[in-house]
Design an enzyme around this catalytic site. Structure first.
Site, PDB file in Angstrom:
ATOM      1  N   PHE A   7     -11.181  -7.004 -18.966  1.00 15.12           N
ATOM      2  CA  PHE A   7     -10.401  -6.849 -17.729  1.00 15.12           C
ATOM      3  C   PHE A   7     -10.160  -8.163 -17.015  1.00 15.12           C
ATOM      4  CE2 PHE A   7     -14.602  -7.066 -15.748  1.00 15.12           C
ATOM      5  CZ  PHE A   7     -14.322  -7.757 -14.589  1.00 15.12           C
ATOM      6  N   GLU A  40      -8.676  -0.983 -20.091  1.00 15.46           N
ATOM      7  CA  GLU A  40      -8.135   0.210 -19.425  1.00 15.46           C
ATOM      8  C   GLU A  40      -8.263   0.099 -17.904  1.00 15.46           C
ATOM      9  OE1 GLU A  40     -10.807  -0.259 -21.163  1.00 15.46           O
ATOM     10  OE2 GLU A  40     -12.265   1.383 -21.065  1.00 15.46           O
ATOM     11  N   SER A  95     -17.888  -8.042 -23.316  1.00 18.81           N
ATOM     12  CA  SER A  95     -19.319  -8.250 -23.079  1.00 18.81           C
ATOM     13  C   SER A  95     -20.075  -8.317 -24.408  1.00 18.81           C
ATOM     14  CB  SER A  95     -19.848  -7.101 -22.217  1.00 18.81           C
ATOM     15  OG  SER A  95     -19.641  -5.879 -22.897  1.00 18.81           O
ATOM     16  N   CYS A 134     -15.785 -15.702 -17.783  1.00 18.64           N
ATOM     17  CA  CYS A 134     -16.853 -15.948 -18.760  1.00 18.64           C
ATOM     18  C   CYS A 134     -17.286 -17.397 -18.742  1.00 18.64           C
ATOM     19  CB  CYS A 134     -16.394 -15.548 -20.149  1.00 18.64           C
ATOM     20  SG  CYS A 134     -15.100 -16.624 -20.746  1.00 18.64           S
TER      21      CYS A 134
HETATM   22  P1  NAD Z   1     -16.236  -4.856 -21.943  1.00 20.73           P
HETATM   23  O1  NAD Z   1     -17.087  -5.290 -23.088  1.00 20.73           O
HETATM   24  O2  NAD Z   1     -16.710  -3.746 -21.101  1.00 20.73           O
HETATM   25  O3  NAD Z   1     -14.778  -4.410 -22.480  1.00 20.73           O
HETATM   26  C1  NAD Z   1     -14.020  -5.219 -23.325  1.00 20.73           C
HETATM   27  C2  NAD Z   1     -13.122  -4.335 -24.174  1.00 20.73           C
HETATM   28  O4  NAD Z   1     -13.942  -3.500 -24.995  1.00 20.73           O
HETATM   29  C3  NAD Z   1     -12.222  -3.415 -23.370  1.00 20.73           C
HETATM   30  O5  NAD Z   1     -10.943  -3.376 -23.959  1.00 20.73           O
HETATM   31  C4  NAD Z   1     -12.917  -2.064 -23.459  1.00 20.73           C
HETATM   32  O6  NAD Z   1     -12.008  -0.975 -23.423  1.00 20.73           O
HETATM   33  C5  NAD Z   1     -13.600  -2.130 -24.810  1.00 20.73           C
HETATM   34  N1  NAD Z   1     -14.844  -1.338 -24.858  1.00 20.73           N
HETATM   35  C6  NAD Z   1     -15.698  -1.116 -23.831  1.00 20.73           C
HETATM   36  N2  NAD Z   1     -16.731  -0.351 -24.246  1.00 20.73           N
HETATM   37  C7  NAD Z   1     -16.521  -0.094 -25.555  1.00 20.73           C
HETATM   38  C8  NAD Z   1     -17.251   0.641 -26.539  1.00 20.73           C
HETATM   39  N3  NAD Z   1     -18.411   1.247 -26.255  1.00 20.73           N
HETATM   40  N4  NAD Z   1     -16.763   0.691 -27.793  1.00 20.73           N
HETATM   41  C9  NAD Z   1     -15.605   0.065 -28.095  1.00 20.73           C
HETATM   42  N5  NAD Z   1     -14.868  -0.639 -27.205  1.00 20.73           N
HETATM   43  C10 NAD Z   1     -15.322  -0.718 -25.946  1.00 20.73           C
HETATM   44  O7  NAD Z   1     -15.947  -6.172 -21.069  1.00 20.73           O
HETATM   45  P2  NAD Z   1     -15.237  -6.265 -19.659  1.00 20.73           P
HETATM   46  O8  NAD Z   1     -16.160  -5.737 -18.620  1.00 20.73           O
HETATM   47  O9  NAD Z   1     -13.859  -5.745 -19.726  1.00 20.73           O
HETATM   48  O10 NAD Z   1     -15.128  -7.862 -19.517  1.00 20.73           O
HETATM   49  C11 NAD Z   1     -16.151  -8.652 -18.984  1.00 20.73           C
HETATM   50  C12 NAD Z   1     -17.007  -9.251 -20.082  1.00 20.73           C
HETATM   51  O11 NAD Z   1     -16.186 -10.006 -20.968  1.00 20.73           O
HETATM   52  C13 NAD Z   1     -18.027 -10.242 -19.544  1.00 20.73           C
HETATM   53  O12 NAD Z   1     -19.230 -10.043 -20.239  1.00 20.73           O
HETATM   54  C14 NAD Z   1     -17.428 -11.593 -19.869  1.00 20.73           C
HETATM   55  O13 NAD Z   1     -18.353 -12.648 -20.019  1.00 20.73           O
HETATM   56  C15 NAD Z   1     -16.751 -11.297 -21.156  1.00 20.73           C
HETATM   57  N6  NAD Z   1     -15.710 -12.273 -21.444  1.00 20.73           N
HETATM   58  C16 NAD Z   1     -15.958 -13.180 -22.406  1.00 20.73           C
HETATM   59  C17 NAD Z   1     -15.025 -14.150 -22.676  1.00 20.73           C
HETATM   60  C18 NAD Z   1     -15.284 -15.165 -23.733  1.00 20.73           C
HETATM   61  O14 NAD Z   1     -14.348 -15.871 -24.070  1.00 20.73           O
HETATM   62  N7  NAD Z   1     -16.468 -15.284 -24.270  1.00 20.73           N
HETATM   63  C19 NAD Z   1     -13.810 -14.170 -21.968  1.00 20.73           C
HETATM   64  C20 NAD Z   1     -13.581 -13.207 -21.002  1.00 20.73           C
HETATM   65  C21 NAD Z   1     -14.548 -12.242 -20.746  1.00 20.73           C
END
Ligand code: NAD
Length: 499
Positions: A151, A178, A228, A283
């Site tokens: 997000f 989403e 994450s 991040c």
């Molecule tokens: P998230 O892991 O909750 O979601 C990321 C994506 O995974 C979304 O599209 C979501 O729909 C999907 N998802 C969520 N749960 C899932 C599941 N159980 N099974 C399959 N798909 C699933 O992350 P977020 O809260 O949207 O974003 C924040 C996180 O992203 C933070 O931890 C941040 O550090 C990380 N991030 C990392 C980078 C990087 O380059 N390393 C960059 C941006 C964000």
């Protein structure tokens, strides 16, 4: 909930929405669910994959320069529609317009890099590697590839992926977050206007159900993920088990070392933006300041406390605000919970951002800028990624001790050292176990023509995102060895290994 718009999917150039399940999309500044997003079923995702698969043969054979021309037009459309994109980001993510503009610009730079496709895909050639024998390597597209994005950068992170994948000749399925899908969908729609053939780029909105189809369908050849760490690990393991190429970028805990010789005014200014910008939901946010020596620590805390008084938290459309709300009520509760746990475990809350009052936005998901001193390695607030506007100060005696802390942490995304000492900075960048290092640069996010990636549990996979690694990720190497014998020359059979 009142009647609200339902955000659908982009499949084969058309907006589609046949799904039964939906999820609320909030405006985090007002706390109101203003829209709904469709959550794709297995059938919807399969429909997108079929469209991409059908588009692939013609797109693969389209000359790289023609593929690049679509990106040139796309870049212009992104610039022309920047205000709309930033507004959509603000309404669903909450980040302030200047921050959204910065995110968009970094995304556009990835499009600019993709415009170099003919140069990037030239391959390697060696003439006369043997008698009348030439050898070359070319980089062929993989087929249909997928991206799953978080997000916090709804415009930039998708553009780390699809522009490069597409110019390399692949067809793409994007599954955005989403929680704030509208800007991503809008951007994808501009590709059609830029002349991209239908089916080459598809967007499916959804949750785990959609993701699991992308991870299991054998027509998907590669998956890029950013999110994450627990989900990144799941995505990487599942994609690999299903024979797919995968890069999965995860969470972070980014430390800044403040050396005793640092320009403290500069360090404080840099830390303000890097810790609290975008409400700390980056991040690469600097969330831990490790001060070497009590003198540096005291000066840092004192100057930060004064500077933080001028920060303003509020809604995205007021450009005088420094940062906006966090993404959901649940996330606000989580961030504030970590502040409370630090206090309970013995740290000192120097500036407390819990429950801020934002006039006119009383139900928004706001957390104010928070400064915590005396944080130690075993505290929950130190171990976890908080992902909120919280800066924690740790006090150590030596630079070695500071580096040991960073090297021992499970994450290794970004880090920074503030110093005037070139020798110390060089030692730091040589020996720190982190993928992206800043020297007096607080957010060392690599430019589009390098590649982005962390170490340790911040990235699962071998290749980093975008830039040169992105080209490698979205192509497979084929090496051709060719002989055209001179007329009349015949060679006899040889049973020795050719050398
Ligand atoms: P998230 O892991 O909750 O979601 C990321 C994506 O995974 C979304 O599209 C979501 O729909 C999907 N998802 C969520 N749960 C899932 C599941 N159980 N099974 C399959 N798909 C699933 O992350 P977020 O809260 O949207 O974003 C924040 C996180 O992203 C933070 O931890 C941040 O550090 C990380 N991030 C990392 C980078 C990087 O380059 N390393 C960059 C941006 C964000």
């Amino acid at each position: 909930m009142n009647e609200v718009n339902v955000i659908g999917h982009l499949i084969n150039g058309e907006m589609v929405n046949d799904d039964v399940r939906t999820q609320a999309v909030f405006n985090p500044a007002t706390g109101i669910a203003e829209k709904k997003v469709a959550l794709a079923s297995k059938q919807t995702v399969e429909q997108a994959i079929s469209a991409a698969q059908a588009a692939f043969p013609a797109w693969r054979n389209t000359p790289a320069i023609k593929r690049a021309r679509v990106m040139f037009r796309f870049k212009e459309l992104l610039e022309q529609n920047a205000d709309t994109i930033c507004r959509l980001i603000g309404e669903e993510h909450g980040k302030i317009s200047h921050d959204a503009a910065g995110e968009l610009q970094r995304g556009i730079e990835n499009v600019e890099y993709a415009c170099g496709a003919p140069e990037l895909l030239k391959g390697e050639h060696s003439k006369n590697v043997g008698p009348n024998i030439d050898c070359w390597s070319e980089f062929q597209p993989l087929g249909v590839v997928a991206g799953i994005t978080p997000f916090n950068f709804p415009a930039m992170v998708p553009m780390w992926m699809f522009p490069l994948a597409i110019v390399c000749g692949n067809c793409f399925i994007l599954k955005p977050s989403e929680r704030d899908p509208s800007s991503t969908l809008y951007i994808a729609q501009l590709l059609k206007e830029a002349g991209l053939p239908d089916g080459v780029m598809n967007v499916v909105n959804g949750d785990k159900e959609a993701v699991d189809v992308l991870l299991s369908d054998e027509r998907i050849k590669a998956v890029s993920f950013v999110g994450s760490t627990p989900i990144a690990e799941y995505i990487y393991a599942t994609a690999n088990a299903n024979g797919k190429r995968c890069q999965a970028l995860g969470g972070a805990k980014n430390h800044a070392i403040i050396m005793p010789d640092a320009d403290m005014e500069n360090a404080v200014n840099q830390l303000l933006g890097a810790a609290f910008g975008s409400s700390g939901e980056r991040c690469m946010a600097l969330s831990v300041a490790v001060a070497v020596g009590d003198e540096a620590a005291d000066a840092l805390v004192e100057k930060m406390t004064v500077a933080m008084k001028n920060l303003s938290v509020g809604a995205h459309d007021n450009a005088s605000n420094d940062f906006g709300p966090v993404i959901t009520q649940a996330h606000k509760d989580k961030v504030e919970g970590y502040i409370t746990s630090a206090q309970t475990q013995g740290a000192k809350i120097v500036v407390d951002g819990r429950q801020p009052q934002v006039k006119g936005y009383e139900n928004g998901f706001f957390v104010g800028a928070t400064l915590i001193d005396g944080v130690t390695p075993e505290m929950d607030s130190y171990v976890a990624e908080i992902f909120g506007p919280v800066l924690q100060v740790m006090r150590v005696k030596t630079m070695q001790e500071a580096m040991q802390l960073i090297n021992d942490h499970e994450y290794g995304n970004g880090t920074c050292i503030f110093t005037r000492d070139g020798e110390a900075a060089r030692y730091f960048s040589d020996n720190i176990q982190v993928g992206m290092v800043g020297i007096n640069v607080p957010l060392p996010v690599p430019v589009a023509y390098h590649s982005f990636g962390g170490w340790k549990r911040s990235l699962f996979g071998d290749l980093h995102a975008y830039g040169p690694d992105g080209v490698r990720f979205y192509t497979k190497r084929k090496t051709i060895t060719q002989r055209w014998p001179s007329s009349g020359v015949r060679e006899g059979a040889s049973f020795a290994f050719p050398s």
